[in-house]
Scaffold this motif. Sequence first.
Motif, PDB file in Angstrom:
ATOM      1  N   ILE A  85      57.470  41.491  46.185  1.00 23.33           N
ATOM      2  CA  ILE A  85      56.271  41.629  47.013  1.00 23.33           C
ATOM      3  C   ILE A  85      56.309  40.517  48.053  1.00 23.33           C
ATOM      4  CG2 ILE A  85      53.750  41.650  47.020  1.00 23.33           C
ATOM      5  CD1 ILE A  85      53.884  42.602  44.103  1.00 23.33           C
ATOM      6  N   ASP A  86      56.177  40.895  49.331  1.00 18.45           N
ATOM      7  CA  ASP A  86      56.391  39.963  50.439  1.00 18.45           C
ATOM      8  C   ASP A  86      55.143  39.532  51.203  1.00 18.45           C
ATOM      9  OD1 ASP A  86      59.120  40.075  49.999  1.00 18.45           O
ATOM     10  OD2 ASP A  86      59.378  41.780  51.319  1.00 18.45           O
ATOM     11  N   SER A  87      54.016  40.187  50.973  1.00 20.06           N
ATOM     12  CA  SER A  87      52.839  39.875  51.791  1.00 20.06           C
ATOM     13  C   SER A  87      51.560  40.178  51.014  1.00 20.06           C
ATOM     14  CB  SER A  87      52.864  40.708  53.076  1.00 20.06           C
ATOM     15  OG  SER A  87      52.660  42.080  52.762  1.00 20.06           O
ATOM     16  N   PRO A  88      50.424  39.622  51.468  1.00 19.12           N
ATOM     17  CA  PRO A  88      49.165  39.928  50.792  1.00 19.12           C
ATOM     18  C   PRO A  88      48.814  41.414  50.874  1.00 19.12           C
ATOM     19  CG  PRO A  88      48.806  38.412  52.641  1.00 19.12           C
ATOM     20  CD  PRO A  88      50.270  38.656  52.537  1.00 19.12           C
ATOM     21  N   ARG A  89      49.157  42.036  51.970  1.00 18.86           N
ATOM     22  CA  ARG A  89      48.895  43.477  52.137  1.00 18.86           C
ATOM     23  C   ARG A  89      49.699  44.287  51.116  1.00 18.86           C
ATOM     24  NH1 ARG A  89      45.507  47.077  54.714  1.00 18.86           N
ATOM     25  NH2 ARG A  89      46.579  49.060  54.693  1.00 18.86           N
ATOM     26  N   GLU A  90      50.971  43.915  50.935  1.00 18.91           N
ATOM     27  CA  GLU A  90      51.813  44.597  49.956  1.00 18.91           C
ATOM     28  C   GLU A  90      51.295  44.346  48.536  1.00 18.91           C
ATOM     29  OE1 GLU A  90      56.530  45.090  48.835  1.00 18.91           O
ATOM     30  OE2 GLU A  90      55.961  43.769  50.471  1.00 18.91           O
ATOM     31  N   TRP A  91      50.778  43.134  48.282  1.00 21.29           N
ATOM     32  CA  TRP A  91      50.181  42.827  46.976  1.00 21.29           C
ATOM     33  C   TRP A  91      49.017  43.787  46.702  1.00 21.29           C
ATOM     34  CZ3 TRP A  91      51.137  39.571  42.908  1.00 21.29           C
ATOM     35  CH2 TRP A  91      50.121  39.439  41.967  1.00 21.29           C
ATOM     36  N   GLU A  92      48.114  43.917  47.670  1.00 17.66           N
ATOM     37  CA  GLU A  92      46.956  44.799  47.510  1.00 17.66           C
ATOM     38  C   GLU A  92      47.361  46.250  47.311  1.00 17.66           C
ATOM     39  OE1 GLU A  92      44.544  44.163  50.955  1.00 17.66           O
ATOM     40  OE2 GLU A  92      44.126  42.081  50.437  1.00 17.66           O
TER      41      GLU A  92
END
Length: 187
Positions: A85-92
């Motif tokens: 997972i590379d970004s907060p958006r991808e986490w969400e």
Amino acid sequence: MNDSSAPHRPRPVGWHPLFSRLMVLLAVVAGVPDVSAQGVQLTRNPANEATSSRQRAAPTVVRVISTRSHMQCPLPGKNMRLLSIDSPREWEDTIEHQDELTALGRKVRWAKERVLVYALESKPYAGVRLDSPSRVIRLSQGILYWPVRQVMPEMGAEKATVLTRPCVMTTIDRAYWQRIKIVPTRP
């Protein structure tokens, strides 16, 4: 001076030296394996190739910042999964119902860090746990070798019959790789 023994090739109409350079650049960037079939020849410097192959072959290490194991993975699904997972958006978009602090025990500095997640398939009993015991992860030739240990319930121990999905999440320094390979370690 012209070499009379070399065959003469007429240039195609509109062929320009700048176009030749552009074709070489496009071939290198696109990774076209055989550009000589297109009338373009690439020259190689053996000294540079030896240096670059040594640099590619030399393994490096990526620092592990934090690790957290889960008996019930917040990653949706029932099958085994391995992802980065590379970004907060991808986490969400990936992790259900848990923020970084709850799932990892800390906030992720996304500009400098990435999160690795390895989840097993669903199990009909409790007691299986995943752990990432190493403080560094080896990176060699585009492959990230992630050591993960699977801890099974003790033999003869009574297993609770409950549906679980063990996983481990690791926060690491940001690096670049093409694949992640799980390296099983002994308990």
